[in-house]
Design an enzyme around this catalytic site. Structure first.
Site, PDB file in Angstrom:
ATOM      1  N   LYS A 182      41.637  46.101  41.007  1.00  5.99           N
ATOM      2  CA  LYS A 182      41.955  47.213  41.792  1.00  5.99           C
ATOM      3  C   LYS A 182      43.786  47.654  41.548  1.00  5.99           C
ATOM      4  O   LYS A 182      44.215  47.189  40.664  1.00  5.99           O
ATOM      5  CB  LYS A 182      42.159  46.815  43.328  1.00  5.99           C
ATOM      6  CG  LYS A 182      40.793  46.551  43.743  1.00  5.99           C
ATOM      7  CD  LYS A 182      39.456  47.655  43.512  1.00  5.99           C
ATOM      8  CE  LYS A 182      38.275  47.394  43.701  1.00  5.99           C
ATOM      9  NZ  LYS A 182      37.605  46.439  44.902  1.00  5.99           N
TER      10      LYS A 182
HETATM   11  C1  LIG Z   1      36.501  46.068  45.399  1.00  8.00           C
HETATM   12  C2  LIG Z   1      35.722  46.666  46.744  1.00  8.00           C
HETATM   13  C3  LIG Z   1      35.532  46.075  47.746  1.00  8.00           C
HETATM   14  C4  LIG Z   1      36.027  44.825  48.251  1.00  8.00           C
HETATM   15  O1  LIG Z   1      37.018  44.248  48.053  1.00  8.00           O
HETATM   16  P1  LIG Z   1      37.566  42.848  47.949  1.00  8.00           P
HETATM   17  O2  LIG Z   1      38.933  42.631  47.890  1.00  8.00           O
HETATM   18  O3  LIG Z   1      37.164  42.175  46.603  1.00  8.00           O
HETATM   19  O4  LIG Z   1      36.678  41.923  48.889  1.00  8.00           O
HETATM   20  C5  LIG Z   1      35.442  47.040  48.822  1.00  8.00           C
HETATM   21  N1  LIG Z   1      35.220  48.205  48.640  1.00  8.00           N
HETATM   22  C6  LIG Z   1      34.967  48.827  47.628  1.00  8.00           C
HETATM   23  C7  LIG Z   1      34.460  50.209  47.347  1.00  8.00           C
HETATM   24  C8  LIG Z   1      35.472  47.916  46.247  1.00  8.00           C
HETATM   25  O5  LIG Z   1      35.366  48.646  45.074  1.00  8.00           O
END
Ligand SMILES: *Cc1c(COP(=O)(O)O)cnc(C)c1O
Length: 387
Positions: A182
């Site tokens: 992210k």
């Molecule tokens: C990556 C992601 C998550 C989950 O995030 P984590 O920190 O890996 O638990 C939730 N929603 C979306 C749309 C994502 O892309």
């Protein structure tokens, strides 16, 4: 993977500051707690919202956002058939019913499909911006008209906007992730933002066993009004987050610039259809998505890219974690999805995803790296068209 590319000395300085304190306390509600509060305050300021609440992951963040918005057993929650699986897991964990619907040409919720899916049990719509804005005006209007809560799982879209409004701030509540893929990276981590005091309180309670955090009371005497879990962010994570947040403007700026340069040099390629946007200026730079005519071409394209040393991001290599049509381990627990061919429920989404390529656009790219990626895509396109 922008934030992860830039983890370094600045994060270490923040961690060191934590350890330099006389009494290190890595627990967010202990007397040493200050990094988490600071991270939340800075995040709220950057996003222009009243409240930000830090949690242990993006999955925790959407789980808290849904719980904070009052989603519970039996509620139907409409979301997109193209998403990372986490929001669907969170809907399911609350005893609510996930109702994925088809995407449109922007790869986001099709407002028409949303309207068709609304039933008397529908409580909320969860939009999942994939590095770009969905059709937020249409979706907001629909939610208003039908009295539904609009929730943004903006895990992939920190820094993206829709006609000048930051994604995550348009619905009643928004959530983010700081995992390795992210915009910002803290190891694991997430954030929930809202302007609504009641939602904020309920999010904070849900993330901490239901503790109401009443001031003046010792923690052990804290009352409860709803159940919760432990989704707290640690001080160590928040320290990394503070340093990462300072890099956000740079990350967004650089990746958008890289994407612009790369896309410009691919526009003339025959056979590549770039995805449409509701507001391209508001898109993040993290990825570049285009479609080929059919699935075999996309798979061949992926192979050609791999042979030149470049991978893809989600499409097509991780499609199974991002498409409701293959979630036979989760959806058939609900009557409406039992004994049916899941893929056939979202035919347009399946077709669109299976013929598309999503390129990862790093932050750190010099002209040579841009040239190499462009050359790889151009020769892959040539190979596929000849095929
Ligand atoms: C990556 C992601 C998550 C989950 O995030 P984590 O920190 O890996 O638990 C939730 N929603 C979306 C749309 C994502 O892309």
């Amino acid at each position: 993977m922008p934030g992860a590319e830039l983890i370094g000395r600045e994060e270490l300085v923040e961690i060191q500051e934590l350890f330099d304190k006389e009494k290190v306390n890595l627990y967010r509600y202990g007397p040493g707690n200050y990094k988490t509060r600071k991270f939340e305050a800075l995040f709220a300021e950057v996003m222009g919202v009243r409240y930000a609440h830090a949690v242990s992951s993006g999955t925790a963040a959407i789980h808290c956002a849904l719980a904070g918005a009052g989603i519970g057993p039996g509620d139907e929650v409409i979301t997109t058939a193209w998403t990372f699986i986490a929001p669907v897991e969170a809907i399911s964990a609350l005893g609510a019913i996930p109702v994925p619907v088809e995407i449109d040409e922007t790869f986001h919720l099709d407002p028409l499909a949303v309207e068709q899916a609304i039933s008397p049990k529908t409580k909320a719509v969860v939009v999942i911006p994939m590095w770009a804005p969905p059709k937020m005006d249409e979706l907001s209007a629909l939610c208003k008209r039908y009295g539904l809560v609009l929730i943004e799982d903006a895990a992939q879209a920190l820094g993206a906007s829709y006609h000048g409004r930051k994604l995550g701030t348009i619905g009643q509540v928004g959530s983010f992730s700081f995992d390795a893929g992210k915009t910002l990276h803290t190891g694991e981590g997430g954030m929930v933002i809202t302007d609504d005091r009641d939602i904020y309180d309920r999010v904070a309670e849900f993330s901490d066993h239901g503790h109401m955090h009443l001031s003046g009371l010792p923690r052990g005497k804290d009352p409860r009004r709803a159940k919760g879990l432990n989704y707290r962010m640690s001080e160590l994570t928040a320290a990394v987050g503070i340093a990462q947040l300072r890099k956000m403007a740079f990350i967004l700026d650089r990746s958008q610039e890289n994407k612009r340069k790369i896309k410009e040099r691919l526009l003339d390629l025959p056979g590549l259809t770039f995805r449409a946007f509701s507001d391209e200026a508001g898109a993040q730079g993290d990825t570049l998505i285009f479609s080929l005519q059919e699935r075999e071409q996309a798979l061949r394209f992926e192979q050609e890219l791999l042979s030149r040393g470049f991978g893809t991001k989600i499409l097509p290599e991780a499609l199974d974690w991002h498409f409701a049509g293959v979630w036979g381990h989760l959806l058939p627990q609900y009557d409406r999805y039992r004994d049916c061919d899941l893929e056939s429920l979202w035919p347009e989404t399946g077709r669109q995803l299976r013929r598309s390529i999503c390129l990862n656009i790093p932050v750190s790219m010099d002209e040579g790296a841009i040239d190499a990626l462009v050359a790889a895509v151009r020769s892959a396109a040539q190979a596929v068209n000849a095929f």
